[in-house]
Each structure stands twice: as structure tokens, then as C-alpha cells.
Enzyme design. Structure first.
Site, short mmCIF file in Angstrom:
data_model
loop_
_atom_site.label_atom_id
_atom_site.label_comp_id
_atom_site.label_asym_id
_atom_site.label_seq_id
_atom_site.Cartn_x
_atom_site.Cartn_y
_atom_site.Cartn_z
N SER A 54 -18.22 -32.55 38.23
CA SER A 54 -18.32 -31.21 37.51
C SER A 54 -19.37 -31.30 36.05
O SER A 54 -20.39 -30.91 36.13
CB SER A 54 -17.97 -29.72 37.86
OG SER A 54 -17.04 -29.71 38.45
N HIS B 28 -17.71 -29.35 31.73
CA HIS B 28 -18.81 -28.38 32.71
C HIS B 28 -19.97 -28.31 31.61
O HIS B 28 -21.01 -28.14 31.49
CB HIS B 28 -18.27 -27.50 32.75
CG HIS B 28 -17.57 -27.58 34.40
ND1 HIS B 28 -16.94 -26.24 35.27
CD2 HIS B 28 -17.13 -28.08 35.05
CE1 HIS B 28 -16.32 -26.80 36.00
NE2 HIS B 28 -16.53 -28.09 35.79
#
Length: 203
Positions: A115, A170
Site C-alpha cells: 500500500s 499510506h
């Protein structure tokens, strides 16, 4: 687009194999004691090729497929295909560093998934095409609007915690994507600002 495809294939192969062998998943995951105590520095990269389940894998790889191909061309025009591969792999490392530093003494901490690097790719794309439409749960949202919502949600969830998602990776991955894009293609900033104040919606 070949680099994006190769990254997806490699991630899927490793993830599928790790689904069947939890011991392998543990050997590849970001586990701070493995890095500090055993000098298993490969974990800074390999954690991004392992995923928790099929849903986790599909979400990351579908996102990488749609935006990675575009960024490989857009950013690749400045740094080439090898540069794009290095951008993705270095994003894996940079995205996890803050989490590693925060949890370096926590033997219970484990992080997996691409991610962080996928966020870097996505936010690089947003700099190039801020008004492109991104499908979120089948609803089209302008990329720049999605970016604002994404950052706000990620900061909120990172502070809240408790959901077993590495929101920090992220956020840092997204920041890295923006910084690297502006560093290697500084003219993109002028283009981004020009587009920002002259909306042009498209898929």
C-alpha cells in the site's frame, strides 16, 4: 508498462505462495526484531510483496495496474523504466521507515502489503492529472478531491489506530510519491497548478 506488469506478477506470485506458507510470510514481513537483532534488512522491501488475504492483494494490485501504467509512462519519460522500478521499490522502503522507527522495540509488530508504494504511484499520478476521475466503490471522484479525502482519512485513522492497517505507510508513501515526482519533474508543479485552477474532468 512492462515494469508495472512485472511488479504485479512478482507480488501476486509471492503473495499466493505466502498464503499457503505462513512461515514464509513471517520471513518476508516487516518485523523490527528481525531487522535489529538478525540484520534481515531485506524485510524493508519484501514486506511489500506479501499480503494478508486476497482482498488486500486485489485492492493494491488493481490500483497499481490502473495508475502504475500511466505513471510508468508519465514519470518514466523523465527517469525511464528502470527509474520507475527504483521509484516503486524505494517507496516501499521509505513508506515503512517511520513505522519501523516507531515500533523498533515492539516484537509484536508486523506489517505487510504494497500500500505504501501504491500510494506513492497514485499521488504521482494525481500531480500529473489532478482532475482525472477515480472510481471509488464504483463512484467517480476527481483525483484531487480523492487525494484530500484520502490524506484526511489516513491521518485520522493513523491517530485513532486499532484497525490493523498501517495508515502511516499510506501517508508517507503518498508524500514520497509527491516529493519524488516534483524532484525529477519540477515543471509538473506549474502544470498541476494550472490544471488545478482550470478543472477539466475526464476518465
Amino acid at each position: 508498462m512492462i515494469v508495472t506488469v512485472l511488479l504485479i506478477v512478482a507480488t501476486c506470485v509471492v503473495s499466493f505462495y505466502a498464503f499457503k506458507r505462513q512461515g514464509l510470510a513471517m520471513e518476508l514481513a516487516m518485523w523490527p526484531p528481525g531487522v535489529r537483532g538478525k540484520r534481515q534488512y531485506w524485510r524493508f522491501l519484501t514486506y511489500g510483496f506479501v499480503h494478508a488475504d486476497m482482498q488486500h492483494l486485489l485492492f493494491n494490485m488493481i490500483t497499481l495496474f490502473f495508475f502504475g501504467r500511466a505513471v510508468e509512462i508519465l514519470l518514466g519519460s523523465y527517469i525511464g523504466p528502470f527509474g520507475f522500478a527504483l521509484f516503486y521499490l524505494s517507496a516501499l522502503v521509505l513508506a515503512i521507515l517511520p513505522s519501523y522507527q516507531q515500533h523498533r522495540n515492539d516484537p509484536r509488530y508486523i506489517s505487510i502489503g504494497a500500500s505504501g508504494a501504491v500510494s506513492a504511484v497514485l499521488f504521482s499520478f494525481i500531480l500529473f492529472q489532478p482532475w482525472s476521475m477515480i472510481l471509488v466503490f464504483f463512484f467517480p471522484i476527481p483525483a484531487i478531491v480523492y487525494a484530500v479525502l484520502y490524506v484526511g482519512f489516513t491521518i485520522y485513522m493513523d491517530r485513532r489506530g486499532g484497525d490493523n492497517v498501517n495508515h502511516s505507510a499510506h501517508l508517507w508513501g503518498a508524500a514520497y510519491g509527491v516529493l519524488v515526482t516534483l524532484a525529477v519533474a519540477p515543471n509538473v508543479l506549474d502544470t498541476f497548478l494550472a490544471q488545478l485552477f482550470h478543472p477539466h474532468f475526464g476518465i
